[in-house]
Design an enzyme around this catalytic site. Structure first.
Site, PDB file in Angstrom:
ATOM      1  N   ASP A   1      -5.538  -3.108  -2.336  1.00 44.88           N
ATOM      2  CA  ASP A   1      -4.091  -3.236  -0.883  1.00 44.88           C
ATOM      3  C   ASP A   1      -4.094  -4.699  -0.794  1.00 44.88           C
ATOM      4  OD1 ASP A   1      -3.590  -2.032   1.256  1.00 44.88           O
ATOM      5  OD2 ASP A   1      -4.329  -0.343   0.647  1.00 44.88           O
TER       6      ASP A   1
ATOM      7  N   SER B   1       0.467  -1.358  -0.184  1.00 49.78           N
ATOM      8  CA  SER B   1      -0.383   0.082   0.099  1.00 49.78           C
ATOM      9  C   SER B   1       0.952   1.243  -0.201  1.00 49.78           C
ATOM     10  CB  SER B   1      -0.956  -0.189   1.090  1.00 49.78           C
ATOM     11  OG  SER B   1      -1.999   1.115   0.996  1.00 49.78           O
TER      12      SER B   1
END
Length: 326
Positions: A169, A55
């Site tokens: 993610d 991320s």
């Protein structure tokens, strides 16, 4: 005789140096703290030979691997709310509130979009294939595509379309990618966990001294109100009313939509992180104190960076001992 001489010569050689890898975890706006960690390690003379991230950790790791960490440091310190809002390309209703194309386009044009294979330092990013839920390690191809795929937080950023499906993610499966770092060849892994102290954070948004509400400006306008005002005119009438209904929030009246989504993800990531670190602990774990920085407070980079530096300073004796540095 010759064999004996060769054995003595080999014994006199210094032990082979161990490769130090850096695994940067997820954490939204708190991800700017990774810059402080990297700067702190550099100032301590600790050489990082490979880096990976999840991320926001993938974004900072990418800048570091590409040799643009100083450029990123300078850029994020100057971020203002108008800058941040300008990167928000909303398309409601969609699979996420924000497309994210403006941000990645900015990085492509102003910082770098090298191929991962061509970077001066080994790099990899973690993402999650949406349909199967499998963990995917991106180690080749476009750097910015890898970052965009890794940081597609469900509900916030739309999934990234890849050749093999849709990607979200990487923190859903591997929030602090120690395992990836080892696979890349690290003998010593320095991992950075940004969400260790997020659970239990008050939604009243007070700063550490309890004096001033967070996410406000001098005129007292709260973040959700600013977002709603920004999107006015950028969304269709029906979309705007939906956004206002879910995003609008007054102080002391509970969490916003963004906080509900993000905190739910962080609860899951916190549990996954604990289990994965217990099964495969890094040699050194750095945990900056960042609970006072909110999900979208990207304008507080200077504070986050300083917390990263402080965390490195706190762990420095352990770091030097692990590395065998006097």
């Amino acid at each position: 005789m010759k064999k004996a001489v060769m054995k003595r010569a080999a014994a006199d050689l210094p032990p082979p140096s161990k490769r130090v890898g850096l695994a940067l975890g997820s954490g939204s706006a708190r991800g700017w703290s990774h810059i402080g960690v990297i700067k702190g390690l550099q100032e301590a003379g600790i050489k990082i030979e490979l880096v990976c991230g999840t991320s926001m950790g993938a974004m900072v790791a990418g800048a570091f691997a590409a040799g643009f960490i100083d450029v990123m440091d300078e850029w994020v310190r100057g971020l203002t709310w108008p800058d941040i809002l300008g990167f928000m390309d909303v398309r409601l209703p969609r699979s996420g509130l924000i497309e994210g194309d403006k941000l990645t386009r900015y990085f492509r044009e102003n910082i770098s979009d090298s191929h991962i294979e061509d970077l001066p330092m080994p790099y990899a990013a973690v993402t999650t294939e949406l349909k199967s839920g499998r963990e995917v390690w991106i180690r080749e191809g476009s750097l910015m595509d890898a970052i965009r795929a890794s940081m597609s937080m469900p509900g916030i950023l739309t999934p990234f379309p890849g050749k093999e499906g849709w990607f979200v993610d990487g923190g859903l499966v591997n929030p602090v990618p120690v395992s990836l770092c080892r696979t890349m060849g690290a003998d010593i892994v320095i991992a950075v966990d940004l969400n260790n102290d997020i659970m239990g954070r008050s939604f009243n948004r007070r700063d550490r001294n309890g004096e001033q509400p967070l996410e406000t400006e001098a005129n007292g306008q709260y973040l959700p109100n600013r977002l709603a005002a920004f999107f006015n005119g950028k969304l269709k009438t029906g979309q705007l009313s939906i956004f206002k209904h879910y995003a609008h929030n007054q102080p002391n009246r509970g969490p916003t939509l963004f906080e509900v989504i993000a905190t739910s993800v962080y609860i899951m990531q916190d549990q996954i992180t604990r289990h994965r670190l217990a099964a495969d602990p890094p040699e050194v774990l750095i945990r900056p104190r960042l609970a006072h920085i909110g999900l979208l407070e990207f304008n507080r980079a200077a504070e986050a960076i300083e917390e990263g530096r402080k965390a490195v300073a706190l762990m420095l004796p352990i770091l030097l001992d692990v590395l065998g540095t006097p």
